[in-house]
Design a protein around this motif. Structure first.
Motif: not given
Length: 344
Positions: A132-161
């Motif tokens: 259970i902790p190992s699965l939670a850790f894998v999902v946690f890493i995936l979400f860190i990567l996906l949310n980091g990618w999401l923040r980059i996309c949002k920042r680019e969208r704000r810069e381009q208005e």
């Protein structure tokens, strides 16, 4: 195996139809809150109450199916709920279905049959509570990567208005919700495996509670994606990610494996593929039909333009004088002028 397949189909039908009935019942109801008067209003609404009970009953059937069969079999079959929902909407809500919808339903149905025919009973593999902790850790890493990618996309969208969501943001929200839906089924199955292997009985309700939390968080991410993004992209990514997560996590974390017989393995893989393709067609049927209609109109228009252009060029050629006629006229003028000189 077929018992668990039928339970899964009934469970996912109850979940999807129940949600539609709840949504239909809330049209004349106030926003849900914890006030006793409002809760009583919801409970007295027949449509909403039937939908709520069907949703709960479907969840119980899904737990029963997970206790009988591998999650790598149950999770793909649960994708057929969209096909059942389409049929229900067509006959009960009188919604119009196009040819792509029926093709998707047919593929999902054949895929379910393939999964049922290719799936086989498997022996329980020894599990550790640390899964259970190992699965939670894998999902946690995936979400860190996906949310980091999401923040980059949002920042680019704000810069381009840009006001509208980018397609990458829609895909990320769909993937996040689908991963959580798949993990919900895997953790529920893990609880039943712990019980079979003699672990403490409290692990079963603990796993079910974690599973409910995963499903609730998945609905939160899906709702965020649907609020600003396109439903076709978010729903498709969520459905496919849910199936793939259930299959991969079931094989890697729970020790599930493909059938040993080559024919059964091929049937199971083909069933998975047909279900995924059927779900994608059901989600994107409207846009696909619209695209095919526009493409056929454009091709017809281009053919008409070509035919009109060829006719026009043919008529212009007919109007032009031929070189032989011009030469003959010049020769005739020369002869006439020479004859007149001789007379003179």
């Amino acid at each position: 195996m077929w018992e668990s397949i039928l339970l899964t189909v009934a469970a996912t039908a109850g979940n999807n139809i129940g949600k539609i009935l709840q949504k239909k019942g809330t049209i004349i109801l106030p926003p849900l809150s914890f006030k006793l008067k409002i809760i009583r209003t919801y409970a007295l609404n027949k449509t909403w109450l039937i939908g709520f009970l069907m949703d709960i009953f479907g969840a119980l059937l899904m737990l029963r199916a997970l206790s009988l069969a591998p999650v790598s079999v149950i999770q793909p079959v649960s994708g057929c709920g969209l096909a059942i929902l389409s049929i229900f909407s067509h006959f009960y809500l009188k919604e119009v279905m196009n040819i792509v919808d029926w093709v998707g339903i047919t593929l999902a149905g054949f895929g379910t049959i393939g999964v049922g025919a290719g799936g086989e009973e498997q022996e329980a593999v020894a599990l550790s509570i640390f899964h259970i902790p190992s699965l939670a850790f894998v999902v946690f890493i995936l979400f860190i990567l996906l949310n980091g990618w999401l923040r980059i996309c949002k920042r680019e969208r704000r810069e381009q208005e840009m006001m509208e969501y980018d397609v990458v943001e829609e895909i990320i929200y769909g993937l996040e919700s689908g991963i959580l839906f798949g993990m919900s089924a895997v953790i529920s199955k893990m609880g039943f495996l712990f019980l079979e292997q003699g672990f403490h009985k409290l692990l079963v309700p603990l796993c079910i509670m974690i599973s409910v939390c995963c499903s609730g968080t998945g609905f939160y991410y899906q709702t965020r994606g649907l609020k600003h993004g396109r439903a076709i992209v978010v729903s498709t990514c969520a459905a496919v990610a849910s199936i793939l997560t259930g299959v991969l996590a079931g094989m890697l974390a729970l020790g599930e494996r493909l059938p040993s017989a080559p024919k059964a393995r091929l049937t199971l893989l083909l069933g998975w593929l047909l279900i995924i393709v059927g779900v994608i067609l059901l989600v994107g049927s409207t846009r696909l039909v619209r695209f095919l209609t526009c493409f056929s109109r454009f091709s017809k228009r281009s053919n008409v333009d070509k035919n009109y252009g060829s006719r026009r060029s043919g008529s212009s050629r007919a109007r032009e004088p031929s070189p032989s006629a011009v030469i003959q006229a010049a020769t005739l003028n020369h002869l006439l002028s020479s004859s007149s000189k001789e007379k003179a």
